[in-house]
Scaffold this motif. Structure first.
Motif, PDB file in Angstrom:
ATOM      1  N   MET A 262      45.067-117.659 -20.923  1.00 55.71           N
ATOM      2  CA  MET A 262      44.503-116.276 -20.579  1.00 55.71           C
ATOM      3  C   MET A 262      45.202-115.828 -19.186  1.00 55.71           C
ATOM      4  O   MET A 262      45.045-116.630 -18.080  1.00 55.71           O
ATOM      5  N   ASP A 263      46.031-114.643 -19.231  1.00 52.96           N
ATOM      6  CA  ASP A 263      46.722-114.349 -18.227  1.00 52.96           C
ATOM      7  C   ASP A 263      45.894-112.977 -17.816  1.00 52.96           C
ATOM      8  O   ASP A 263      46.071-111.837 -17.939  1.00 52.96           O
ATOM      9  N   GLU A 264      44.955-113.236 -16.459  1.00 52.36           N
ATOM     10  CA  GLU A 264      44.304-112.157 -16.034  1.00 52.36           C
ATOM     11  C   GLU A 264      43.672-111.289 -16.896  1.00 52.36           C
ATOM     12  O   GLU A 264      43.737-110.019 -16.918  1.00 52.36           O
ATOM     13  N   PRO A 265      42.869-111.761 -17.857  1.00 48.12           N
ATOM     14  CA  PRO A 265      42.371-110.872 -18.988  1.00 48.12           C
ATOM     15  C   PRO A 265      41.507-110.050 -18.783  1.00 48.12           C
ATOM     16  O   PRO A 265      41.374-108.929 -19.341  1.00 48.12           O
ATOM     17  N   PHE A 266      40.820-109.789 -17.478  1.00 47.95           N
ATOM     18  CA  PHE A 266      39.684-108.844 -17.296  1.00 47.95           C
ATOM     19  C   PHE A 266      40.186-108.033 -16.109  1.00 47.95           C
ATOM     20  O   PHE A 266      39.452-107.141 -15.734  1.00 47.95           O
ATOM     21  N   SER A 267      41.351-107.955 -15.458  1.00 46.80           N
ATOM     22  CA  SER A 267      41.791-107.414 -14.261  1.00 46.80           C
ATOM     23  C   SER A 267      41.946-105.823 -14.790  1.00 46.80           C
ATOM     24  O   SER A 267      41.853-105.014 -13.653  1.00 46.80           O
ATOM     25  N   ALA A 268      42.057-105.323 -15.878  1.00 48.05           N
ATOM     26  CA  ALA A 268      42.338-103.977 -16.093  1.00 48.05           C
ATOM     27  C   ALA A 268      40.945-103.164 -16.432  1.00 48.05           C
ATOM     28  O   ALA A 268      40.943-102.170 -17.018  1.00 48.05           O
ATOM     29  N   LEU A 269      39.814-103.914 -16.512  1.00 47.57           N
ATOM     30  CA  LEU A 269      38.590-103.380 -16.828  1.00 47.57           C
ATOM     31  C   LEU A 269      37.922-103.051 -15.865  1.00 47.57           C
ATOM     32  O   LEU A 269      37.791-103.450 -14.619  1.00 47.57           O
ATOM     33  N   ASP A 270      36.756-102.167 -15.850  1.00 42.01           N
ATOM     34  CA  ASP A 270      35.538-102.087 -14.802  1.00 42.01           C
ATOM     35  C   ASP A 270      34.869-103.017 -14.662  1.00 42.01           C
ATOM     36  O   ASP A 270      34.778-104.143 -15.641  1.00 42.01           O
TER      37      ASP A 270
ATOM     38  N   GLU B  82      36.094-115.165  -6.862  1.00 46.45           N
ATOM     39  CA  GLU B  82      34.901-115.180  -7.544  1.00 46.45           C
ATOM     40  C   GLU B  82      34.874-115.362  -8.842  1.00 46.45           C
ATOM     41  O   GLU B  82      33.928-116.071  -9.688  1.00 46.45           O
ATOM     42  N   GLU B  83      35.588-114.895  -9.505  1.00 44.96           N
ATOM     43  CA  GLU B  83      35.703-114.873 -11.038  1.00 44.96           C
ATOM     44  C   GLU B  83      36.317-116.395 -11.501  1.00 44.96           C
ATOM     45  O   GLU B  83      35.360-116.863 -12.285  1.00 44.96           O
ATOM     46  N   ALA B  84      37.180-117.005 -10.723  1.00 46.55           N
ATOM     47  CA  ALA B  84      37.408-118.244 -11.036  1.00 46.55           C
ATOM     48  C   ALA B  84      36.304-119.120 -11.189  1.00 46.55           C
ATOM     49  O   ALA B  84      36.208-120.114 -11.937  1.00 46.55           O
ATOM     50  N   VAL B  85      35.405-119.243  -9.680  1.00 42.73           N
ATOM     51  CA  VAL B  85      34.305-119.990  -9.471  1.00 42.73           C
ATOM     52  C   VAL B  85      33.252-119.739 -10.298  1.00 42.73           C
ATOM     53  O   VAL B  85      32.718-120.717 -10.849  1.00 42.73           O
ATOM     54  N   PHE B  86      33.029-118.515 -10.680  1.00 42.17           N
ATOM     55  CA  PHE B  86      31.931-118.250 -11.906  1.00 42.17           C
ATOM     56  C   PHE B  86      32.240-118.862 -13.275  1.00 42.17           C
ATOM     57  O   PHE B  86      31.350-119.511 -13.854  1.00 42.17           O
ATOM     58  N   MET B  87      33.528-119.115 -13.410  1.00 50.32           N
ATOM     59  CA  MET B  87      33.901-119.501 -14.922  1.00 50.32           C
ATOM     60  C   MET B  87      34.485-121.013 -14.926  1.00 50.32           C
ATOM     61  O   MET B  87      34.202-121.589 -15.841  1.00 50.32           O
ATOM     62  N   ALA B  88      34.911-121.532 -14.068  1.00 48.88           N
ATOM     63  CA  ALA B  88      35.784-122.589 -14.176  1.00 48.88           C
ATOM     64  C   ALA B  88      35.008-123.941 -13.899  1.00 48.88           C
ATOM     65  O   ALA B  88      34.268-123.819 -12.992  1.00 48.88           O
ATOM     66  N   ASP B  89      35.464-124.989 -14.471  1.00 49.67           N
ATOM     67  CA  ASP B  89      35.082-126.484 -13.968  1.00 49.67           C
ATOM     68  C   ASP B  89      36.045-126.612 -12.711  1.00 49.67           C
ATOM     69  O   ASP B  89      35.534-127.556 -12.083  1.00 49.67           O
ATOM     70  N   ARG B  90      37.260-126.229 -13.006  1.00 46.37           N
ATOM     71  CA  ARG B  90      38.264-126.587 -11.868  1.00 46.37           C
ATOM     72  C   ARG B  90      38.971-125.568 -11.445  1.00 46.37           C
ATOM     73  O   ARG B  90      39.291-124.736 -12.158  1.00 46.37           O
TER      74      ARG B  90
ATOM     75  N   VAL C 293      31.493-122.519  -2.177  1.00 49.55           N
ATOM     76  CA  VAL C 293      32.559-122.696  -2.834  1.00 49.55           C
ATOM     77  C   VAL C 293      33.723-121.721  -2.585  1.00 49.55           C
ATOM     78  O   VAL C 293      34.964-122.102  -2.437  1.00 49.55           O
ATOM     79  N   THR C 294      33.329-120.379  -2.784  1.00 50.11           N
ATOM     80  CA  THR C 294      34.360-119.338  -2.585  1.00 50.11           C
ATOM     81  C   THR C 294      34.807-119.233  -1.459  1.00 50.11           C
ATOM     82  O   THR C 294      36.254-119.093  -1.128  1.00 50.11           O
ATOM     83  N   ASP C 295      34.182-119.506  -0.343  1.00 48.08           N
ATOM     84  CA  ASP C 295      34.431-119.574   1.253  1.00 48.08           C
ATOM     85  C   ASP C 295      35.684-120.665   1.283  1.00 48.08           C
ATOM     86  O   ASP C 295      36.531-120.322   2.023  1.00 48.08           O
ATOM     87  N   LYS C 296      35.203-121.818   0.401  1.00 43.19           N
ATOM     88  CA  LYS C 296      36.173-122.863   0.797  1.00 43.19           C
ATOM     89  C   LYS C 296      37.580-122.573   0.132  1.00 43.19           C
ATOM     90  O   LYS C 296      38.675-122.823   0.822  1.00 43.19           O
ATOM     91  N   ILE C 297      37.543-122.052  -0.910  1.00 42.23           N
ATOM     92  CA  ILE C 297      39.062-121.308  -1.495  1.00 42.23           C
ATOM     93  C   ILE C 297      39.576-120.344  -1.010  1.00 42.23           C
ATOM     94  O   ILE C 297      40.747-120.227  -0.538  1.00 42.23           O
TER      95      ILE C 297
END
Length: 252
Positions: A161-169, A202-210, A243-247
């Protein structure tokens, strides 16, 4: 031989060359995605995240290095992988059903069978009742649901998936994030792993295992951060913020 990873990216470089200059985008990228993992790629704009994703699914080729899917070198578009684009990439003269079934038509699957498969995934993404609608009649969120359904009809093990939510509200994007996680966790679906490009930490940390963190161009891997937070995740939790602050600290 047993392969532990669905996807293996081994020492991949990507350089674009013309008569006047040579531009290296990716610089010695190596990573794996195991069966059952949700992996996000983050990094500055222009760092080559989308380029890497296109190479993974066979739409582009490395200048050096190799990419393997289940031990077989990726040299073109392969079965069991599919991609969802940021721009929806729907054909405006086709209905929802026809857009979703497009890849099946390209594989010469008979019409009745491709409509059966497409209808299954139209229902999975919550678009039942819109089978005969055209893209101009759909909201942005609904268009991306069509894109997700179209990818799922290929019954991929690895969904890219290539930035699938970036064009959405923000509200629609969060709903789709949660629905995508539900689809990934649905044992009745073929998707085993997800590799997603995002600008949103934040999106990455919300969704991902890594979360794999890329540097600015020419991109190299700065860190591979494992997200050991229980699901469902709360973006307001202190552990989530740490975690987000670390990234963020790796990038800025």
């Amino acid at each position: 031989m047993v392969w532990l990873a669905l996807l293996e990216v081994n020492h991949v470089y990507k350089t674009y060359t013309d008569a006047n200059r040579s531009l290296t985008v990716l610089n010695d990228i190596s990573l794996n995605v195991a069966k059952g993992e949700f992996v996000c790629l983050v990094g500055p704009s222009g760092s080559g995240k989308s380029t890497l994703l296109r190479m993974v699914v066979g739409l582009d080729r490395p200048s050096r290095g190799q990419i393997f899917y289940r031990g077989k070198q990726v040299s073109g578009v392969m079965d069991k992988m599919a991609i969802v684009f940021q721009s929806f990439a729907l054909l405006p003269w086709l209905t929802v059903m026809e857009n979703v079934a497009l890849g099946l038509e390209a594989k010469n699957i008979p019409r009745a069978e491709r409509e059966r498969i497409a209808n299954k995934y139209i229902q999975k993404v919550g678009l039942d009742g819109f089978e005969d609608a055209y893209p101009r009649e759909l909201s942005r969120g609904m268009k991306q649901r069509v894109g997700i359904a179209r990818a799922l009809t290929m019954e991929p093990e690895l969904l890219c998936m290539d930035e699938p939510f970036s064009a959405l509200d923000a509200f629609t994007a969060q709903n789709l994030r949660e629905e995508l996680l539900d689809l990934w966790l649905d044992v009745t679906l073929p998707v085993k792993s997800v590799l997603m490009v995002t600008h949103g930490i934040e999106e990455a940390v919300f969704m991902a295992d890594r979360v794999i963190v890329l540097s600015k161009r020419p991109a190299r891997i700065l860190a591979d951060v494992r997200i050991d937070l229980p699901r469902p995740r709360n973006m307001k939790d202190e552990a989530f913020a740490r975690v987000t602050d670390k990234i963020y600290s790796l990038l800025f």
